[in-house]
Motif scaffolding. Structure first.
Motif, PDB file in Angstrom:
ATOM      1  N   ALA A  56      10.656  -1.011 -33.661  1.00  0.00           N
ATOM      2  CA  ALA A  56      12.102  -0.813 -33.596  1.00  0.00           C
ATOM      3  C   ALA A  56      12.374   0.210 -32.501  1.00  0.00           C
ATOM      4  CB  ALA A  56      12.642  -0.318 -34.935  1.00  0.00           C
ATOM      5  N   PRO A  57      13.580   0.260 -31.968  1.00  0.00           N
ATOM      6  CA  PRO A  57      13.879   1.230 -30.900  1.00  0.00           C
ATOM      7  C   PRO A  57      13.574   2.672 -31.279  1.00  0.00           C
ATOM      8  CG  PRO A  57      15.635  -0.394 -31.061  1.00  0.00           C
ATOM      9  CD  PRO A  57      14.721  -0.636 -32.238  1.00  0.00           C
ATOM     10  N   GLU A  58      13.613   2.972 -32.569  1.00  0.00           N
ATOM     11  CA  GLU A  58      13.358   4.346 -33.027  1.00  0.00           C
ATOM     12  C   GLU A  58      11.913   4.783 -32.783  1.00  0.00           C
ATOM     13  OE1 GLU A  58      14.820   1.942 -34.948  1.00  0.00           O
ATOM     14  OE2 GLU A  58      16.840   2.687 -34.472  1.00  0.00           O
ATOM     15  N   ASN A  59      11.035   3.836 -32.478  1.00  0.00           N
ATOM     16  CA  ASN A  59       9.619   4.157 -32.263  1.00  0.00           C
ATOM     17  C   ASN A  59       9.308   4.473 -30.805  1.00  0.00           C
ATOM     18  OD1 ASN A  59       9.336   1.404 -34.389  1.00  0.00           O
ATOM     19  ND2 ASN A  59       8.867   3.473 -35.069  1.00  0.00           N
ATOM     20  N   PHE A  60      10.356   4.719 -29.995  1.00  0.00           N
ATOM     21  CA  PHE A  60      10.160   4.936 -28.569  1.00  0.00           C
ATOM     22  C   PHE A  60      10.880   6.198 -28.100  1.00  0.00           C
ATOM     23  CE2 PHE A  60       9.475   0.527 -29.442  1.00  0.00           C
ATOM     24  CZ  PHE A  60       8.408   0.168 -28.631  1.00  0.00           C
ATOM     25  N   LEU A  61      10.294   6.848 -27.097  1.00  0.00           N
ATOM     26  CA  LEU A  61      10.893   8.025 -26.483  1.00  0.00           C
ATOM     27  C   LEU A  61      11.406   7.651 -25.095  1.00  0.00           C
ATOM     28  CD1 LEU A  61       8.222   9.012 -28.220  1.00  0.00           C
ATOM     29  CD2 LEU A  61       8.850  11.234 -27.283  1.00  0.00           C
ATOM     30  N   SER A  62      12.577   8.167 -24.737  1.00  0.00           N
ATOM     31  CA  SER A  62      13.170   7.896 -23.434  1.00  0.00           C
ATOM     32  C   SER A  62      14.351   8.844 -23.257  1.00  0.00           C
ATOM     33  CB  SER A  62      13.647   6.450 -23.333  1.00  0.00           C
ATOM     34  OG  SER A  62      14.340   6.204 -22.130  1.00  0.00           O
ATOM     35  N   GLU A  63      14.723   9.101 -21.997  1.00  0.00           N
ATOM     36  CA  GLU A  63      15.963   9.844 -21.766  1.00  0.00           C
ATOM     37  C   GLU A  63      17.139   9.125 -22.402  1.00  0.00           C
ATOM     38  OE1 GLU A  63      15.567  12.264 -17.518  1.00  0.00           O
ATOM     39  OE2 GLU A  63      16.624  10.363 -17.586  1.00  0.00           O
ATOM     40  N   ASN A  64      17.112   7.795 -22.357  1.00  0.00           N
ATOM     41  CA  ASN A  64      18.156   6.970 -22.953  1.00  0.00           C
ATOM     42  C   ASN A  64      17.560   6.240 -24.153  1.00  0.00           C
ATOM     43  OD1 ASN A  64      20.108   5.147 -23.697  1.00  0.00           O
ATOM     44  ND2 ASN A  64      20.350   4.225 -21.670  1.00  0.00           N
ATOM     45  N   LYS A  65      17.834   6.744 -25.339  1.00  0.00           N
ATOM     46  CA  LYS A  65      17.209   6.192 -26.542  1.00  0.00           C
ATOM     47  C   LYS A  65      17.685   4.771 -26.845  1.00  0.00           C
ATOM     48  CE  LYS A  65      20.591   8.270 -29.711  1.00  0.00           C
ATOM     49  NZ  LYS A  65      20.763   9.200 -30.866  1.00  0.00           N
ATOM     50  N   HIS A  66      18.740   4.322 -26.168  1.00  0.00           N
ATOM     51  CA  HIS A  66      19.262   2.974 -26.413  1.00  0.00           C
ATOM     52  C   HIS A  66      18.697   1.944 -25.439  1.00  0.00           C
ATOM     53  CE1 HIS A  66      22.138   4.727 -29.192  1.00  0.00           C
ATOM     54  NE2 HIS A  66      22.560   5.540 -28.243  1.00  0.00           N
ATOM     55  N   PHE A  67      18.042   2.387 -24.365  1.00  0.00           N
ATOM     56  CA  PHE A  67      17.666   1.477 -23.292  1.00  0.00           C
ATOM     57  C   PHE A  67      16.766   0.345 -23.772  1.00  0.00           C
ATOM     58  CE2 PHE A  67      14.979   0.034 -19.793  1.00  0.00           C
ATOM     59  CZ  PHE A  67      15.933  -0.244 -18.813  1.00  0.00           C
ATOM     60  N   ALA A  68      15.812   0.634 -24.639  1.00  0.00           N
ATOM     61  CA  ALA A  68      14.809  -0.367 -25.042  1.00  0.00           C
ATOM     62  C   ALA A  68      15.372  -1.420 -25.995  1.00  0.00           C
ATOM     63  CB  ALA A  68      13.610   0.325 -25.687  1.00  0.00           C
ATOM     64  N   LYS A  69      16.544  -1.187 -26.549  1.00  0.00           N
ATOM     65  CA  LYS A  69      17.060  -2.072 -27.594  1.00  0.00           C
ATOM     66  C   LYS A  69      17.177  -3.520 -27.136  1.00  0.00           C
ATOM     67  CE  LYS A  69      19.715   1.379 -30.215  1.00  0.00           C
ATOM     68  NZ  LYS A  69      21.080   1.810 -30.627  1.00  0.00           N
ATOM     69  N   SER A  70      17.712  -3.735 -25.939  1.00  0.00           N
ATOM     70  CA  SER A  70      17.965  -5.102 -25.478  1.00  0.00           C
ATOM     71  C   SER A  70      16.673  -5.900 -25.349  1.00  0.00           C
ATOM     72  CB  SER A  70      18.703  -5.067 -24.141  1.00  0.00           C
ATOM     73  OG  SER A  70      18.890  -6.382 -23.639  1.00  0.00           O
ATOM     74  N   ALA A  71      15.716  -5.364 -24.612  1.00  0.00           N
ATOM     75  CA  ALA A  71      14.456  -6.092 -24.393  1.00  0.00           C
ATOM     76  C   ALA A  71      13.709  -6.304 -25.704  1.00  0.00           C
ATOM     77  CB  ALA A  71      13.583  -5.333 -23.398  1.00  0.00           C
ATOM     78  N   LEU A  72      13.662  -5.275 -26.561  1.00  0.00           N
ATOM     79  CA  LEU A  72      12.929  -5.394 -27.820  1.00  0.00           C
ATOM     80  C   LEU A  72      13.563  -6.419 -28.755  1.00  0.00           C
ATOM     81  CD1 LEU A  72      12.196  -1.618 -28.555  1.00  0.00           C
ATOM     82  CD2 LEU A  72      10.532  -3.345 -27.862  1.00  0.00           C
ATOM     83  N   SER A  73      14.875  -6.555 -28.686  1.00  0.00           N
ATOM     84  CA  SER A  73      15.556  -7.500 -29.586  1.00  0.00           C
ATOM     85  C   SER A  73      15.456  -8.930 -29.095  1.00  0.00           C
ATOM     86  CB  SER A  73      17.030  -7.107 -29.742  1.00  0.00           C
ATOM     87  OG  SER A  73      17.732  -7.271 -28.515  1.00  0.00           O
ATOM     88  N   ARG A  74      15.266  -9.130 -27.790  1.00  0.00           N
ATOM     89  CA  ARG A  74      15.253 -10.482 -27.244  1.00  0.00           C
ATOM     90  C   ARG A  74      13.842 -11.060 -27.124  1.00  0.00           C
ATOM     91  NH1 ARG A  74      16.996 -10.942 -22.319  1.00  0.00           N
ATOM     92  NH2 ARG A  74      16.973  -8.713 -21.831  1.00  0.00           N
ATOM     93  N   TYR A  75      12.839 -10.208 -27.209  1.00  0.00           N
ATOM     94  CA  TYR A  75      11.459 -10.696 -27.353  1.00  0.00           C
ATOM     95  C   TYR A  75      10.771  -9.741 -28.312  1.00  0.00           C
ATOM     96  CZ  TYR A  75       6.955 -12.814 -26.413  1.00  0.00           C
ATOM     97  OH  TYR A  75       5.751 -13.486 -26.564  1.00  0.00           O
ATOM     98  N   THR A  76      10.632 -10.165 -29.556  1.00  0.00           N
ATOM     99  CA  THR A  76      10.204  -9.286 -30.637  1.00  0.00           C
ATOM    100  C   THR A  76       8.705  -9.377 -30.885  1.00  0.00           C
ATOM    101  OG1 THR A  76      10.421 -10.935 -32.392  1.00  0.00           O
ATOM    102  CG2 THR A  76      12.437  -9.757 -31.722  1.00  0.00           C
ATOM    103  N   GLN A  77       8.240  -8.530 -31.795  1.00  0.00           N
ATOM    104  CA  GLN A  77       6.837  -8.557 -32.219  1.00  0.00           C
ATOM    105  C   GLN A  77       6.487  -9.912 -32.830  1.00  0.00           C
ATOM    106  OE1 GLN A  77       9.327  -6.663 -33.327  1.00  0.00           O
ATOM    107  NE2 GLN A  77       8.979  -5.845 -35.394  1.00  0.00           N
ATOM    108  N   TRP A  78       7.467 -10.546 -33.470  1.00  0.00           N
ATOM    109  CA  TRP A  78       7.221 -11.845 -34.099  1.00  0.00           C
ATOM    110  C   TRP A  78       7.065 -12.931 -33.033  1.00  0.00           C
ATOM    111  CZ3 TRP A  78       5.825  -9.913 -38.310  1.00  0.00           C
ATOM    112  CH2 TRP A  78       6.528  -8.868 -38.891  1.00  0.00           C
ATOM    113  N   ASP A  79       7.788 -12.802 -31.940  1.00  0.00           N
ATOM    114  CA  ASP A  79       7.629 -13.744 -30.829  1.00  0.00           C
ATOM    115  C   ASP A  79       6.226 -13.657 -30.244  1.00  0.00           C
ATOM    116  OD1 ASP A  79      10.289 -14.741 -30.905  1.00  0.00           O
ATOM    117  OD2 ASP A  79      10.987 -12.957 -29.844  1.00  0.00           O
ATOM    118  N   PHE A  80       5.742 -12.432 -30.070  1.00  0.00           N
ATOM    119  CA  PHE A  80       4.397 -12.297 -29.517  1.00  0.00           C
ATOM    120  C   PHE A  80       3.351 -12.782 -30.506  1.00  0.00           C
ATOM    121  CE2 PHE A  80       0.478 -10.162 -28.187  1.00  0.00           C
ATOM    122  CZ  PHE A  80       0.458 -10.538 -26.847  1.00  0.00           C
TER     123      PHE A  80
END
Length: 394
Positions: A56-80
């Protein structure tokens, strides 16, 4: 000699290979290594912790804590995971949602190579110069002793960060991104053992190899997993996790055996075995070598029966909040990832493309998105690569 391609991907690691598999026709991947996916090969003790069920996005560090949300939601762990299963790779879950190959990390590399069979792969190729002119990227490389000029419509930076330099990590993506006007945040080793100097180092060295469950806290963040004493300091999952939040000068708070209500245990043992020394009683629930270490700072020689409730409270409080101040870390030499990278304010969160130079993409560890220990960084590699690949397909 010149070569024109539609898409040039620098780096044949997790993100680069994943992107190449889905970026569309006329894609070329170049890497200096002798083999692709070298960090995949050594990861997870050779079995590759390829994703995490709880990503989930909460498991990542970044200056912008929202940045990873889009990519993570459109290709998920279940997809991989679907991709892994499509290739018949056997896998299993370990603790905390971590997924590993049953057989070998090489299965993941073979899967990615099979997926990118329409892309061309140049290994043992050194990148000498990168420029942009006339609407194209011009990349000069040396391959098999020859200088080759590659002209590309699109350039994908997938060379990772600075971690594990013995495998060739250089921070190349940062330099190229900066050359094209992108800001690069502070970078530092992450998911890395922490070290001590002076007397603390000497004392901890005597505990080398001792492990214990611990909740480790720093700067308002805590992780509860195993902790390992080393000849230079502290390691183990809880320490690797907290290292991403630690800075030089910060103290850690170590809660030993958080699974055990220590005060209640000591009171119960006082009622049944009070004639024994505190050292003996503590050695029932803590490693003996650690008890010996603690005895140098705490009076553990007296019998448990002689301890008042206040004394037991003080002892339990110390063991649930033992303050230690590391001096440094093991550095990039052993760090699993690099914290920081190409700043997200210059990239599209949907496509990973540069906001000011069309055709330039940055993916994977090179971006200022850093995951927790446990397969999260691989998932970011897959997700960010797919975000760029889908844009390149379009």
């Amino acid at each position: 000699m010149a070569r024109a391609v539609r898409t040039l991907i620098l780096g044949a690691g997790a993100a680069g290979m994943m992107c190449a598999a889905h970026a569309g026709p006329d894609t070329l991947v170049v890497d200096h290594a002798k083999a692709p996916g070298e960090k995949i090969r050594i990861s997870g003790g050779g079995r590759c912790n390829f994703t995490n069920m709880h990503t989930a996005p909460e498991n990542f560090l970044s200056e912008n804590k929202h940045f990873a949300k889009s990519a993570l939601s459109r290709y998920t762990q279940w997809d991989f995971l679907d991709l892994v299963q499509k290739h018949g790779i056997a896998w299993h879950e370990k603790t905390l949602g971590q997924l590993f190959c049953d057989n070998s990390a090489k299965d993941i590399i073979a899967m990615l190579l099979a997926e990118m069979d329409n892309a061309e792969l140049w290994l043992q190729t050194n990148i000498d110069d990168v420029t942009y002119r006339d609407g194209c990227f011009h990349v000069r490389v040396t391959r098999e002793g020859r200088s080759i000029q590659i002209i590309a419509d699109n350039l994908v930076l997938a060379t990772g960060g600075k971690s594990i330099p013995k495998m060739g990590a250089t921070g190349l993506a940062y330099r190229i991104a900066a050359q094209f006007g992108h800001r690069v945040t502070e970078t530092r080793p992450a998911l890395v053992p922490l070290t001590f100097d002076g007397p603390a180092k000497v004392r901890f060295a005597a505990l080398s190899g001792t492990s214990i469950p611990a909740r480790v806290s720093c700067n308002g963040t805590s992780f509860e997993e195993g902790m390992l004493f080393t000849h230079r300091g502290l390691s183990g999952p809880s320490i690797l996790q907290i290292s991403s939040y630690w800075r030089e000068g910060d103290s850690l708070s170590l809660h030993l055996r958080p699974d055990l209500p220590l005060l209640e245990h000591l009171r119960a043992r006082r009622a049944t075995g009070g004639a024994k020394s505190l050292t003996t009683i503590l050695a029932e629930v803590l490693p003996k070598s650690l008890v010996t270490h603690l005895a140098a700072d705490l009076d553990l020689s007296s019998n448990l029966a002689d301890q008042s409730d206040a004394a037991l409270n003080a002892l339990a409080a110390h063991l649930s909040g033992w303050p230690v101040t590391p001096t440094s870390s093991e550095g990039y030499r052993t760090a699993e990832v690099t914290l920081g990278g190409v700043a997200t304010d210059g990239l599209s969160s949907k496509t990973m493309q540069s906001n000011h130079l069309p055709g330039l993409y940055v993916i994977g560890e090179a971006v200022d998105v850093t995951g927790w220990l446990g397969g999260y960084n691989f998932q970011w590699a897959w997700s960010s690569a797919m975000a760029a690949a889908r844009a390149l397909q379009g």
